[in-house]
Design a protein around this motif. Structure first.
Motif, PDB file in Angstrom:
ATOM      1  N   VAL A  26     -34.593  28.205 -92.244  1.00  0.00           N
ATOM      2  CA  VAL A  26     -34.158  28.044 -93.630  1.00  0.00           C
ATOM      3  C   VAL A  26     -34.965  26.944 -94.309  1.00  0.00           C
ATOM      4  O   VAL A  26     -35.378  27.081 -95.465  1.00  0.00           O
ATOM      5  CB  VAL A  26     -32.645  27.742 -93.696  1.00  0.00           C
ATOM      6  N   GLN A  27     -35.201  25.844 -93.602  1.00  0.00           N
ATOM      7  CA  GLN A  27     -35.983  24.750 -94.172  1.00  0.00           C
ATOM      8  C   GLN A  27     -37.396  25.205 -94.512  1.00  0.00           C
ATOM      9  O   GLN A  27     -37.969  24.811 -95.538  1.00  0.00           O
ATOM     10  CB  GLN A  27     -36.024  23.571 -93.195  1.00  0.00           C
ATOM     11  N   SER A  41     -32.145  32.269-107.382  1.00  0.00           N
ATOM     12  CA  SER A  41     -30.812  32.591-106.863  1.00  0.00           C
ATOM     13  C   SER A  41     -30.807  32.559-105.338  1.00  0.00           C
ATOM     14  O   SER A  41     -29.855  32.071-104.712  1.00  0.00           O
ATOM     15  CB  SER A  41     -30.377  33.971-107.355  1.00  0.00           C
ATOM     16  N   TYR A  42     -31.888  33.066-104.700  1.00  0.00           N
ATOM     17  CA  TYR A  42     -31.985  33.026-103.246  1.00  0.00           C
ATOM     18  C   TYR A  42     -32.175  31.594-102.757  1.00  0.00           C
ATOM     19  O   TYR A  42     -31.631  31.197-101.727  1.00  0.00           O
ATOM     20  CB  TYR A  42     -33.146  33.903-102.771  1.00  0.00           C
ATOM     21  N   GLN A  43     -32.975  30.822-103.501  1.00  0.00           N
ATOM     22  CA  GLN A  43     -33.177  29.420-103.119  1.00  0.00           C
ATOM     23  C   GLN A  43     -31.849  28.676-103.119  1.00  0.00           C
ATOM     24  O   GLN A  43     -31.574  27.879-102.214  1.00  0.00           O
ATOM     25  CB  GLN A  43     -34.153  28.751-104.089  1.00  0.00           C
ATOM     26  N   LEU A  46     -29.852  29.687-100.125  1.00  0.00           N
ATOM     27  CA  LEU A  46     -30.419  29.075 -98.918  1.00  0.00           C
ATOM     28  C   LEU A  46     -30.021  27.601 -98.819  1.00  0.00           C
ATOM     29  O   LEU A  46     -29.717  27.100 -97.728  1.00  0.00           O
ATOM     30  CB  LEU A  46     -31.942  29.219 -98.920  1.00  0.00           C
ATOM     31  N   ARG A  47     -30.036  26.904 -99.945  1.00  0.00           N
ATOM     32  CA  ARG A  47     -29.649  25.484 -99.929  1.00  0.00           C
ATOM     33  C   ARG A  47     -28.174  25.322 -99.543  1.00  0.00           C
ATOM     34  O   ARG A  47     -27.823  24.399 -98.801  1.00  0.00           O
ATOM     35  CB  ARG A  47     -29.909  24.862-101.301  1.00  0.00           C
ATOM     36  N   LYS A  52     -24.290  23.725 -95.167  1.00  0.00           N
ATOM     37  CA  LYS A  52     -23.223  24.015 -94.211  1.00  0.00           C
ATOM     38  C   LYS A  52     -23.743  23.945 -92.780  1.00  0.00           C
ATOM     39  O   LYS A  52     -23.081  23.427 -91.884  1.00  0.00           O
ATOM     40  CB  LYS A  52     -22.629  25.400 -94.496  1.00  0.00           C
ATOM     41  N   MET A  53     -24.941  24.492 -92.554  1.00  0.00           N
ATOM     42  CA  MET A  53     -25.525  24.453 -91.212  1.00  0.00           C
ATOM     43  C   MET A  53     -25.683  23.015 -90.730  1.00  0.00           C
ATOM     44  O   MET A  53     -25.342  22.680 -89.588  1.00  0.00           O
ATOM     45  CB  MET A  53     -26.894  25.139 -91.214  1.00  0.00           C
TER      46      MET A  53
END
Length: 853
Positions: A26-27, A41-43, A46-47, A52-53
């Motif tokens: 993800v990073q 919107s995807y960014q 992902l953030r 949460k991760m």
């Protein structure tokens, strides 16, 4: 079946390893180099996932164990929390004593930190409550009163139960406004040791202080057995304060375990408790709240039928589906928090402990629930965490799958081939676009010229308007210079007149020509700009294009080469001179009344005849040699005029004559009739001609004011002389317009005209006025300058349209393609870079998906 410790360790490490791998992926996808490829919107998604991760990663690494203590008000939650942490810090009065959520965690020293809201935070929260009621009043929270609150509330529909709680929240703030104002925005407070049992309680139970508190963190060394635990003592389910209910829900969802405190002596669950659990059945990760719930039946020492009561509690938990049936028996513990506090204080023989033993309980129940929580933390909790991570992972994989689909790339054409295709497409489409734009440009220019005549309008307003008699008048200095030369003798006056007119002619004529040519060329340059704009439009160029100026320069050069004609300055110069020079020569250069003026007219008679026909009010019945323009030029008068200035001219003439002759002119007298006829013969300049005659009269004697009027008894010599002069002038004047256009008639007309220096300026001014009128009407109509202008423009556009199909246009595109297509080339390069990044994204996602498979 419990998980062995070695398996637990392995599972935790494996979970961390897998989680770390997903975090890394993800990073990478959030790297700035992918920002143009992955939609915002995807960014954002992902953030949120990464946040949460990372949170779960830290919890797994530190084995953080968050526990919420919940229950009804006065159920003994705070007493249980004190007993659980082994420190009597939290207030435990019978009345409601918890106004804000308090967290308790292990610390090497016993201390507490109290943090307060800032004014802005408190004001925002206050207005959030108002909005929930339906009130939108921007007044600062400190300006509100109960009267204002009630006034606003009266405008609303009846409040629902939840809104009534919010109303009470707001009212409690207003009631404690003064003390709250003193605390919000304050620095954090720190308390240690004995202060924990005295001063800290004020900020938990006293609304005057607690409402300003944002958070309280208590650290206790008595939690050494559960160093990884964070315990939250939150307000009751049945609190009338909506903020407290919201806090309780939030902590229950966030916590890893929830301890529900119920009364062992009152086993039935009331509506508040049941409804609350119905409103918060799952946490944010989809975990059922009952799966992480533990129940402590407090005050077992005072329950008269304890076992029956416990059975009733089990049934209530099952019937209301507050927790899974399989977990009820092992997670329900009975005991007394108060007994544990007395035991910690050294009272091993307390009545409470004795009562518990009599009811078959081995102890106060605190160690039992601690043991249950420790086992849960070491076994099920990890599974709960794994379930949370699994749910999150599902979201991650779904998002990865969407990203992979979004970044699929079709085809593998080279960027060079794509650029060549762009050039071919430009040549093909630009020709048609430019051709159409030029045709539209031509139509617009023709329509504008037909409707507005812009060049003629500019010439009339500027070039012709500048021909001003005042500006070009013969000055007194010029007259004085002539007088100093003692002009006398035959022809000297005429030479002076001709000389000064020659000097005026040069300045006036050349300036007029320059102005007209400039205005015509200026309009032509405007048409060139429109043609240039048509090319720019066809090539889809705008001022924002990075090479707009360079391409504009290249296009101007191309247009100039394809038109290939003489500059328009010479074209318009010849045209305007053709129609105006003879007029300037006869009216400005040639003196009025001089036979040279007639000869100039006679030499160019056909030219003057032709120009005179271009009047705005053309009358085909008037022959060319009878046009009024000719008589203005030769005699400063008009014929066939629709105006009737005779009446005004006669009245003015009578007034002037009476002032000079000192005699009243009787109506129908010979002098009256002579003046009337004279004004008819000179409709436009009667007074000027009359001045010439009056200058020839003898002096008039002035009679005594008290005597009989002088001319009542003798003839007035001035009147006699004036009658003679008028009769002679009337006899010598031509009788018809036609006869005036002969040399003899012209000479006779000026036979008795007395030329003086004083007359020269007025003669010249009238010539300038006549010239200005003829230029403005006949010359402008004759030239009709828009016609040659349009002819030039049409030739240019036709030449340019034809050039689009030649090698010249192809060569131009090939020379300038890098500039024209610069933005699209950059776009192709950027897309190529994005394509590479997409491939990287797909490879990274494929790696994760393969690992999951």
């Amino acid at each position: 079946m419990l998980i062995r410790k070695d398996e637990l360790s392995m599972n935790r490490e494996e979970t961390l390893e897998r989680l770390s791998s997903e975090i890394s992926c993800v990073q990478k996808l959030l790297d700035t180099k992918y920002s143009e490829v992955i939609e915002i919107s995807y960014q954002q998604k992902l953030r949120e996932i990464l946040k949460k991760m990372t949170f779960f990663q830290e919890k797994l690494k530190n084995n953080t164990f968050e526990i919420s203590i919940v229950g009804l008000e006065k159920s003994g939650k705070s007493t249980f929390a004190n007993a659980f942490m082994g420190n009597d810090v939290l207030p435990t009065k019978d009345a409601r004593c918890t106004y804000t959520a308090t967290s308790i965690r292990f610390g090497t020293e016993n201390d507490a930190q109290v943090d307060f809201y800032s004014d802005a935070q408190f004001n925002e929260e206050f207005h959030r409550k108002l909005n929930l009621l339906g009130i939108e009043n921007p007044q600062h929270w400190s300006e509100w009163s109960k009267e204002l609150l009630d006034k606003e509330t009266e405008q609303l529909p009846p409040l629902r139960s939840e809104q009534k709680n919010i109303y009470n929240d707001i009212l409690e703030i207003i009631t404690n406004r003064s003390s709250i104002q003193n605390l919000i925005g304050s620095e954090s407070l720190h308390f240690v040791n004995h202060e924990l049992e005295t001063e800290v309680k004020e900020y938990i139970e006293n609304p005057a202080k607690a409402l300003a508190v944002k958070e309280i963190v208590i650290r206790s060394d008595k939690l050494s057995a559960m160093r990884n635990a964070i315990i939250y003592d939150v307000p009751g389910f049945d609190s009338p304060t909506q903020l407290h209910k919201d806090q309780t829900r939030a902590w229950m969802k966030k916590s890893d375990a929830v301890i529900l405190i119920v009364n062992a002596d009152r086993p039935s669950f009331n509506d508040s408790l049941v409804q609350f659990f119905e409103s918060v059945d799952k946490d944010d990760d989809g975990i059922f709240i009952g799966e992480k719930l533990f129940v402590f039946a407090n005050r077992a020492d005072i329950a008269t039928t304890l076992q029956d009561n416990l059975q009733r509690i089990r049934e209530e938990l099952q019937n209301y589906r507050i927790m899974p049936t399989a977990l009820i028996a092992q997670r329900l513990t009975a005991g007394s928090a108060r007994a544990r506090i007395e035991l910690d204080n050294g009272n091993t023989q307390s009545a409470i402990l004795q009562s518990l033993k009599e009811k078959g309980l081995a102890g106060d129940g605190i160690d039992t629930i601690r043991s249950l929580l420790e086992d849960y933390n070491n076994t099920v909790r990890l599974q709960v965490m794994q379930q949370r991570i699994a749910n999150l992972k599902e979201n991650v994989l779904a998002l990865f799958s969407e990203l992979r689909q979004e970044n699929q790339i079709d085809g593998n054409s080279s960027i060079e081939l794509q650029m060549d295709n762009l050039v071919d497409e430009l040549k093909r489409t630009a020709r048609q676009r430019i051709h159409n734009a030029l045709a539209e440009c031509r139509t617009q220019i023709v329509q504008q010229c037909k409707e507005n005549k812009p060049i003629t309008d500019k010439v009339r307003k500027n070039a012709i308007q500048s021909i001003d008699p005042v500006r070009y008048q013969i000055t007194e200095d010029e007259i004085r210079r002539a007088q100093y030369e003692e002009l006398s003798g035959a022809g000297v006056l005429e030479r002076f007149d001709a000389s000064i007119r020659d000097s005026k002619f040069t300045a006036m004529y050349e300036e007029f020509i320059d102005n007209v040519v400039h205005l015509a060329v200026e309009e032509y340059r405007e048409s060139e700009k429109k043609i240039l704009t048509a090319f720019e439009s066809g090539l889809e160029l705008t001022p924002s294009h990075p090479f707009f100026k360079e391409l504009e320069k290249a296009l101007k050069q191309y247009i100039s080469e394809q038109c290939g004609k003489v500059a328009p300055e010479g074209y318009y110069n010849s045209l305007i001179r053709r129609y105006s020079r003879s007029l300037f020569e006869i009216l400005i250069s040639t003196p009025f009344g001089n036979i040279a003026r007639y000869k100039k007219f006679d030499d160019d008679r056909r030219n003057f005849y032709s120009i005179s026909l271009f009047t705005d009010e053309e009358n085909p019945q008037i022959q060319p040699d009878k046009q009024s323009m000719h008589y203005q030029i030769l005699f400063h008068q008009q014929i066939n005029s629709n105006n009737d200035p005779q009446s005004n001219s006669l009245n003015d003439a009578i007034v002037k004559v009476e002032s000079v002759t000192n005699e009243v002119i009787a109506v129908n007298s010979p002098l009256y009739h002579n003046l009337q006829n004279f004004c008819e013969k000179h409709p436009n300049n009667a007074l000027a001609e009359l001045d010439t005659l009056l200058a020839q009269l003898p002096p008039v004697e002035t009679a005594d004011a008290n005597a009989i009027p002088l001319f009542a008894i003798q003839e007035n010599p001035a009147v006699t002389k004036l009658n003679q002069l008028l009769e002679h002038a009337l006899q010598e004047s031509p009788n018809s317009a036609e006869s005036q256009l002969t040399e003899r008639a012209y000479a006779q007309f000026f036979q008795n005209y007395r030329k003086t220096i004083e007359k020269i300026p007025s003669e010249f001014n009238q010539d300038v006025c006549i010239l200005k009128n003829i230029l403005n009407e006949q010359v402008m109509n004759a030239v009709s300058i828009e016609i040659p202008f349009l002819d030039l423009v049409k030739q240019d556009i036709i030449s340019l349209q034809k050039s689009l199909e030649t090698a010249a246009f192809t060569s131009f595109i090939n020379m300038e393609k890098a500039h024209i297509l610069e933005e699209k080339y950059n776009q192709l390069n950027a897309e190529n870079e994005n394509r590479k990044r997409r491939l990287e994204i797909i490879r990274e996602i494929d790696r994760i998906l393969a690992a999951e498979d």
